[in-house]
Each structure stands twice: as C-alpha cells, then as structure tokens.
Design a protein around this motif. Structure first.
Motif, mmCIF file in Angstrom:
data_model
loop_
_atom_site.group_PDB
_atom_site.id
_atom_site.type_symbol
_atom_site.label_atom_id
_atom_site.label_comp_id
_atom_site.label_asym_id
_atom_site.label_seq_id
_atom_site.Cartn_x
_atom_site.Cartn_y
_atom_site.Cartn_z
ATOM 1 N N GLY A 200 0.828 -1.198 0.000
ATOM 2 C CA GLY A 200 0.000 0.000 0.000
ATOM 3 C C GLY A 200 0.859 1.243 0.000
ATOM 4 O O GLY A 200 2.065 1.185 -0.273
ATOM 5 N N GLY A 201 0.232 2.383 0.294
ATOM 6 C CA GLY A 201 0.949 3.643 0.226
ATOM 7 C C GLY A 201 0.564 4.598 1.334
ATOM 8 O O GLY A 201 -0.478 4.457 1.981
ATOM 9 N N PHE A 202 1.420 5.588 1.557
ATOM 10 C CA PHE A 202 1.225 6.589 2.589
ATOM 11 C C PHE A 202 0.780 7.910 1.968
ATOM 12 O O PHE A 202 1.440 8.438 1.079
ATOM 13 N N ASP A 203 -0.353 8.416 2.437
ATOM 14 C CA ASP A 203 -0.887 9.714 2.018
ATOM 15 C C ASP A 203 -1.061 9.828 0.504
ATOM 16 O O ASP A 203 -0.988 10.934 -0.043
ATOM 17 N N GLU A 204 -1.240 8.692 -0.161
ATOM 18 C CA GLU A 204 -1.368 8.680 -1.622
ATOM 19 C C GLU A 204 -0.191 9.390 -2.292
ATOM 20 O O GLU A 204 -0.319 9.986 -3.363
ATOM 21 N N TYR A 205 0.972 9.316 -1.629
ATOM 22 C CA TYR A 205 2.158 10.004 -2.152
ATOM 23 C C TYR A 205 3.271 9.037 -2.491
ATOM 24 O O TYR A 205 3.911 9.161 -3.543
ATOM 25 N N VAL A 206 3.549 8.079 -1.596
ATOM 26 C CA VAL A 206 4.586 7.092 -1.866
ATOM 27 C C VAL A 206 4.035 5.703 -1.561
ATOM 28 O O VAL A 206 3.408 5.486 -0.526
ATOM 29 N N ASP A 207 4.253 4.772 -2.491
ATOM 30 C CA ASP A 207 3.808 3.393 -2.340
ATOM 31 C C ASP A 207 5.002 2.498 -2.060
ATOM 32 O O ASP A 207 6.060 2.631 -2.689
ATOM 33 N N LEU A 208 4.829 1.573 -1.119
ATOM 34 C CA LEU A 208 5.895 0.634 -0.772
ATOM 35 C C LEU A 208 6.031 -0.451 -1.828
ATOM 36 O O LEU A 208 5.022 -0.959 -2.346
ATOM 37 N N LEU A 209 7.258 -0.821 -2.133
ATOM 38 C CA LEU A 209 7.500 -2.065 -2.856
ATOM 39 C C LEU A 209 7.545 -3.183 -1.827
ATOM 40 O O LEU A 209 8.299 -3.101 -0.853
ATOM 41 N N VAL A 210 6.729 -4.213 -2.037
ATOM 42 C CA VAL A 210 6.574 -5.299 -1.070
ATOM 43 C C VAL A 210 6.694 -6.629 -1.796
ATOM 44 O O VAL A 210 6.103 -6.806 -2.863
ATOM 45 N N PRO A 211 7.475 -7.573 -1.282
ATOM 46 C CA PRO A 211 7.567 -8.887 -1.933
ATOM 47 C C PRO A 211 6.181 -9.495 -2.156
ATOM 48 O O PRO A 211 5.380 -9.594 -1.236
ATOM 49 N N GLY A 212 5.897 -9.846 -3.419
ATOM 50 C CA GLY A 212 4.628 -10.460 -3.765
ATOM 51 C C GLY A 212 3.510 -9.502 -4.082
ATOM 52 O O GLY A 212 2.419 -9.937 -4.461
ATOM 53 N N ALA A 213 3.718 -8.175 -3.957
ATOM 54 C CA ALA A 213 2.650 -7.213 -4.190
ATOM 55 C C ALA A 213 2.369 -7.070 -5.687
ATOM 56 O O ALA A 213 3.285 -7.103 -6.515
ATOM 57 N N LEU A 214 1.114 -6.887 -6.022
ATOM 58 C CA LEU A 214 0.685 -6.768 -7.410
ATOM 59 C C LEU A 214 1.301 -5.537 -8.066
ATOM 60 O O LEU A 214 0.993 -4.404 -7.707
ATOM 61 N N GLY A 215 2.211 -5.759 -9.027
ATOM 62 C CA GLY A 215 2.857 -4.674 -9.734
ATOM 63 C C GLY A 215 3.880 -3.906 -8.921
ATOM 64 O O GLY A 215 4.516 -2.987 -9.432
ATOM 65 N N MET A 216 4.030 -4.261 -7.644
ATOM 66 C CA MET A 216 4.928 -3.522 -6.758
ATOM 67 C C MET A 216 5.825 -4.487 -6.001
ATOM 68 O O MET A 216 6.142 -4.281 -4.828
ATOM 69 N N ASP A 217 6.239 -5.555 -6.667
ATOM 70 C CA ASP A 217 7.063 -6.583 -6.037
ATOM 71 C C ASP A 217 8.514 -6.110 -5.956
ATOM 72 O O ASP A 217 9.136 -5.781 -6.969
ATOM 73 N N LEU A 218 9.042 -6.061 -4.752
ATOM 74 C CA LEU A 218 10.403 -5.569 -4.535
ATOM 75 C C LEU A 218 11.426 -6.337 -5.357
ATOM 76 O O LEU A 218 12.320 -5.744 -5.985
ATOM 77 N N VAL A 219 11.315 -7.663 -5.379
ATOM 78 C CA VAL A 219 12.294 -8.489 -6.089
ATOM 79 C C VAL A 219 12.164 -8.296 -7.596
ATOM 80 O O VAL A 219 13.174 -8.176 -8.309
ATOM 81 N N ASP A 220 10.925 -8.258 -8.110
ATOM 82 C CA ASP A 220 10.726 -8.053 -9.549
ATOM 83 C C ASP A 220 11.317 -6.725 -10.007
ATOM 84 O O ASP A 220 11.936 -6.637 -11.075
ATOM 85 N N TRP A 221 11.082 -5.675 -9.210
ATOM 86 C CA TRP A 221 11.627 -4.373 -9.577
ATOM 87 C C TRP A 221 13.164 -4.401 -9.559
ATOM 88 O O TRP A 221 13.813 -3.839 -10.448
ATOM 89 N N ALA A 222 13.737 -5.045 -8.561
ATOM 90 C CA ALA A 222 15.199 -5.118 -8.470
ATOM 91 C C ALA A 222 15.778 -5.829 -9.692
ATOM 92 O O ALA A 222 16.782 -5.393 -10.266
ATOM 93 N N ARG A 223 15.140 -6.925 -10.092
ATOM 94 C CA ARG A 223 15.615 -7.663 -11.266
ATOM 95 C C ARG A 223 15.477 -6.820 -12.528
ATOM 96 O O ARG A 223 16.380 -6.786 -13.382
#
Length: 343
Positions: A200-223
C-alpha cells in the motif's frame, strides 16, 4: 445522504441490507473526504464534522452490522474493538477512539473504529427503548504528530500511530527467500514496516514495494532494474510524482543504508532509516515534502499478490548530489537547506 440512510428500502431483506451497506459506505466516504476533494461535502456539513460534535448516521432497519463492518473494512483496514457486549474499553482516549463512544453512554452495545485520514469512523449498535439500531459515527481526529508520541516509541511504531493503522491478517513474507533472491539482507525497519502494513501507500504520495505485491514486487523491480548495477541503488518505493525512492546499498549493514530520493537522476540523501524517513516525510516541513502540510496522515492498502509480469520503468542514473525536485502541489522544494543530508 443522512436522509438516504434513514430511508427504508423495499424488496427482499437481503437486497435491503446490501443497499444499506453501499449507502453507508458512500456516506462515510463523502463525509470523511478531505475538503475540496471529489465527494467532499461543503458548507455546514463539513464544518460540523471538522470542528463540532460527532456525526451519527443511522442505517436502515435490517442492516447487518457484520456486512457493514466488512464494507468499511474493505477500504479502511482492520477496525479497533472499542466496545463489545455492552462493555466499553475503559482505557480509550482521544488518541485511540474515545470520540466514537462518548455520544452513547450506557446505550452502546458494540462499536468498532477506524482512524481514517482526518477522522475517526465508527460502526456499531445502540440499544434504545428496547430497540437495537445500527449506526455509523464520524468524529474529528487529532494529528498524533501534534499531540505527541508515547515515550520510547520506535520509528515504526510512530508511523503506525501517525497513520492510525491497525494490522490486518496477511500472508507472512518469507524474508530468508526474498533476501536470497536479492543477494543481500534488507533493513530491519523495512521488514518490520512490511510485516505491519503490507502492500500500500502513505498519504497517496509514496507506495511501498513489497515482496509479492501486485505490480509492486520488490524483487521483480530489483531484477528489472539490474540491481546491484549500476550504482548499488535498490528501489523501495514508487510515486506517481515521478520520484524514485531508493536505498544506497554500499554499506555491509543494511540498517546503515541511506535513503535517496530523486528525479531524473538527481538525488537527495537522507542519512536515516526508512522508518524515520517516512515519519519525517509525513510530518517534518524541513524535509520539504508536500505531505508535511497535511493535517492528518493515512495508509491505504493495495492488492497483496502479484500473478506475474515485470514492472515498467527504471532508476535514472545520477551523481547522487542534486538537491532539487518538485512535490505534487507543484511547489518547488527549497534547493538549499542546512547541510546536504537530513536525519
């Protein structure tokens, strides 16, 4: 909207309950929307919520409290249990939901509450004249950054208090597997934040990259961005404002990684952990983020699991010394502040 909620719905009982759930959800969304936002009420209605007594909305007869709780929880997260079986939590304060139970006294049977943006939202049942009513309550919520945090609270705990977030059940992250995929350990406060908040995200300003998150997977982005090349930058967050939120991972201990925020390859460095950075980003005007001008802060959950696919984009290159970018208000942040780093 309040009149709509009090109106009786025709048709089968199940249809009436479903209609009531949608109506109450729409009413809460409208009344609790920030001033000037789409759906926000104007004039007397909004000033009453923002500066006066709590607003009490009655649901139509036959409305299921459980269905109502499920509807509100769908977008507001897990509620706090403020009253159950006629017993009200005696430890409640202004900070933990007291304004939601005060209007009812001994008539209150059940009350669940959410800290949502600048309001408390409550949903419960009240007994009057041998009749049980389902109600929604909306009350003003004070900013914990102004009223103060408990002594000894960690930065992650401050972030939870600041947003009013209550953890919801979610699949546990296999951090050992995630760190093996990345080839590096991750900061302990990041893992604590993910375990507490989820995607999810804070104040609709920054969204966390989280392992397994839809479109926001930390590992996928790193790769996709070729981490650790080219500059040992690992993205942890994303923003619609076209800013990159990354760690500079050059130190062996991930808890010592600096936070970098940049746009078009120009970076501003913050020598602090992620938890401290997020709290200060939301509240400290010296950091220059538009979120620090908001009255109250919130966390909005996102979908949890990623069915596959690679994220778009990439981290722009740069020398890591630039001090200039713009916020979502369109106002330019100061180019020079005391020192190059913030912390």
């Amino acid at each position: 909207m309040a009149e709509e909620m009090r109106a009786r719905h025709g048709g089968p009982a199940r249809r009436a309950r479903a209609t009531a759930v949608v109506a109450v959800g729409a009413a809460v969304t409208a009344v609790s929307a920030p001033a000037g936002a789409p759906g926000a009420p104007t004039g007397r209605a909004y000033s009453f919520v923002a500066g006066g007594a709590p607003v009490i909305l009655e649901a139509p007869d036959g409305t299921s409290l459980n269905e109502l709780l499920a509807e509100l929880g769908r977008w507001a997260g897990r509620p706090r249990n403020l009253a159950a079986d006629g017993f009200t939590d005696p430890s409640l304060t202004e900070r933990t939901g007291l304004p939601l139970v005060e209007p009812f006294g001994d008539e209150l049977l059940e009350m669940r509450g959410w800290a949502y943006r600048s309001h408390w939202i409550g949903c419960g049942s009240v007994a009057t004249s041998h009749l049980e009513r389902t109600v929604v309550v909306i009350a003003e919520r004070e900013d914990p950054a102004v009223t103060g945090f408990p002594d000894g609270a960690s930065w992650v705990e401050k972030l939870r208090i600041l947003t009013g977030w209550e953890p919801v059940p979610q699949p546990a992250v296999d951090w050992r597997a995630v760190e093996a995929d990345l080839g590096t350990s991750l900061p302990s406060d990041y893992k604590e934040i993910v375990d507490l908040f989820g995607p999810g995200g804070f104040d609709e300003y920054v969204d966390l990259l989280v392992p397994g998150a839809l479109g926001m997977d930390l590992v996928d982005w790193a790769r996709s961005e070729g981490y650790p090349a080219p500059k040992e930058l690992l993205r942890w967050g994303s923003s619609e404002q076209e800013f990159d939120f990354v760690w500079q991972t050059r130190t062996a201990n991930p808890d010592d990684w600096a936070v970098l925020v940049g746009q078009f390859g120009e970076w501003e460095r913050f020598d602090c952990g992620l938890g401290e950075f997020l709290v200060r980003m939301l509240t400290d005007r010296r950091y220059g983020f538009p979120t620090s001008r908001l009255h109250v802060h919130f966390f909005q959950r996102a979908l949890a699991r990623n069915p596959g696919g690679s994220p778009p984009g990439g981290i722009a290159s740069g020398d890591g010394d630039a001090e200039h970018r713009r916020g979502n208000t369109g106002a330019e942040r100061p180019q020079k502040r005391p020192g190059r780093t913030a912390g």
